[in-house]
Design a protein around this motif. Structure first.
Motif, PDB file in Angstrom:
ATOM      1  N   TYR A 155       0.876  -1.170   0.000  1.00 26.53           N
ATOM      2  CA  TYR A 155       0.000   0.000   0.000  1.00 26.53           C
ATOM      3  C   TYR A 155       0.914   1.222   0.000  1.00 26.53           C
ATOM      4  CZ  TYR A 155      -3.393   3.519   1.244  1.00 26.53           C
ATOM      5  OH  TYR A 155      -4.181   4.637   1.235  1.00 26.53           O
ATOM      6  N   ALA A 171       5.963   3.022   1.078  1.00 28.02           N
ATOM      7  CA  ALA A 171       4.877   2.045   1.050  1.00 28.02           C
ATOM      8  C   ALA A 171       4.949   1.154   2.282  1.00 28.02           C
ATOM      9  CB  ALA A 171       4.963   1.189  -0.206  1.00 28.02           C
ATOM     10  N   HIS A 194       1.484   5.805  -6.482  1.00 28.91           N
ATOM     11  CA  HIS A 194       1.243   7.067  -5.775  1.00 28.91           C
ATOM     12  C   HIS A 194       0.387   6.742  -4.563  1.00 28.91           C
ATOM     13  CE1 HIS A 194      -2.825   7.104  -7.487  1.00 28.91           C
ATOM     14  NE2 HIS A 194      -2.233   6.780  -8.636  1.00 28.91           N
ATOM     15  N   ALA A 195       0.259   7.672  -3.647  1.00 31.93           N
ATOM     16  CA  ALA A 195      -0.501   7.428  -2.418  1.00 31.93           C
ATOM     17  C   ALA A 195      -1.884   6.875  -2.746  1.00 31.93           C
ATOM     18  CB  ALA A 195      -0.621   8.712  -1.606  1.00 31.93           C
ATOM     19  N   GLY A 196      -2.250   5.800  -2.060  1.00 31.71           N
ATOM     20  CA  GLY A 196      -3.553   5.181  -2.238  1.00 31.71           C
ATOM     21  C   GLY A 196      -3.554   3.943  -3.106  1.00 31.71           C
ATOM     22  N   VAL A 197      -2.469   3.686  -3.830  1.00 24.53           N
ATOM     23  CA  VAL A 197      -2.397   2.505  -4.697  1.00 24.53           C
ATOM     24  C   VAL A 197      -2.002   1.293  -3.863  1.00 24.53           C
ATOM     25  CG1 VAL A 197      -1.111   1.412  -6.598  1.00 24.53           C
ATOM     26  CG2 VAL A 197      -1.848   3.797  -6.788  1.00 24.53           C
ATOM     27  N   SER A 198      -2.691   0.174  -4.080  1.00 27.65           N
ATOM     28  CA  SER A 198      -2.285  -1.087  -3.456  1.00 27.65           C
ATOM     29  C   SER A 198      -2.082  -2.114  -4.558  1.00 27.65           C
ATOM     30  CB  SER A 198      -3.336  -1.566  -2.444  1.00 27.65           C
ATOM     31  OG  SER A 198      -4.538  -1.910  -3.096  1.00 27.65           O
ATOM     32  N   THR A 236       1.978   4.901   0.550  1.00 25.49           N
ATOM     33  CA  THR A 236       1.541   5.960   1.463  1.00 25.49           C
ATOM     34  C   THR A 236       1.937   7.355   1.000  1.00 25.49           C
ATOM     35  OG1 THR A 236       3.522   5.699   2.827  1.00 25.49           O
ATOM     36  CG2 THR A 236       1.569   4.420   3.457  1.00 25.49           C
ATOM     37  N   SER A 237       3.021   7.475   0.219  1.00 28.95           N
ATOM     38  CA  SER A 237       3.430   8.790  -0.287  1.00 28.95           C
ATOM     39  C   SER A 237       4.444   8.636  -1.408  1.00 28.95           C
ATOM     40  CB  SER A 237       4.018   9.653   0.837  1.00 28.95           C
ATOM     41  OG  SER A 237       5.196   9.085   1.348  1.00 28.95           O
ATOM     42  N   GLU A 297       5.816   9.270  -5.584  1.00 29.55           N
ATOM     43  CA  GLU A 297       5.396   8.839  -6.918  1.00 29.55           C
ATOM     44  C   GLU A 297       6.485   7.970  -7.533  1.00 29.55           C
ATOM     45  OE1 GLU A 297       4.644  12.295  -9.270  1.00 29.55           O
ATOM     46  OE2 GLU A 297       2.940  12.907  -8.042  1.00 29.55           O
TER      47      GLU A 297
END
Length: 126
Positions: free
Chosen positions: A58, A105, A80-84, A60-61, A63
Motif C-alpha cells: 500500500y 509504502a 502514488h498514495a492510495g495505490v495497493s 503511502t506517499s 510517486e
C-alpha cells in the motif's frame, strides 16, 4: 492470552532490503509480517523475485512505478498514495521513485519474511 504486538515506525531504517530500499520493521505475527519501504528520489531498486512469500503493498506517499513480470505477462503500474498491489510468489519486480519526495509504502509478507535469502536478483526493466 497473548500480548498485542506493537511497533512504532522508527526514524532510522532497520536494514537495506535485497532490492536496495530502506526497510523499517513493523508488527509481525504468526501468519505475516509488515514493513515500511522507502526509496529516495531518483533511486531505482534492484530487480528481485521472492522464493516463498507473497507481498501486498500500500503506497503511502511519493510517486514512482512498479514493473512486474509473471510467467509470460509483463506490466508497469504507476505508484502514488492510495495505490495497493499484490506481488505473487516468484514474480520478478522492480520499482523506482520518479517524484521529488521519497516513495514510501507499507508491505505485508505472507508467510512472515524469512530473511535476506528469500529474495534473489533477476533481470529488471531499468
Amino acid at each position: 492470552m497473548t500480548a498485542v504486538a506493537t511497533r512504532v515506525l522508527p526514524n532510522a531504517f532497520d536494514v537495506l532490503a535485497p532490492d536496495g530500499s530502506e526497510v523499517r520493521l513493523l508488527a509481525s505475527g504468526r501468519y505475516g509480517s509488515m514493513a515500511h519501504f522507502k526509496l529516495h528520489p531518483g533511486q531505482i531498486s534492484q530487480a528481485v523475485a521472492h522464493r516463498t512469500v507473497e507481498e501486498l503493498w500500500y503506497v503511502t506517499s511519493g510517486e514512482g512505478r512498479m514493473w512486474m513480470y509473471i510467467g509470460e505477462s509483463e506490466d508497469t503500474v504507476a505508484l502514488h498514495a492510495g495505490v495497493s498491489l499484490a506481488i505473487p510468489i516468484g514474480a520478478h519486480f522492480q520499482f523506482r521513485c520518479d517524484g521529488e519526495t521519497p516513495l514510501e509504502a507499507v508491505g505485508v509478507t505472507m508467510p512472515p519474511w524469512p530473511g535476506m535469502a528469500e529474495a534473489y536478483v533477476v533481470k529488471g526493466k531499468w
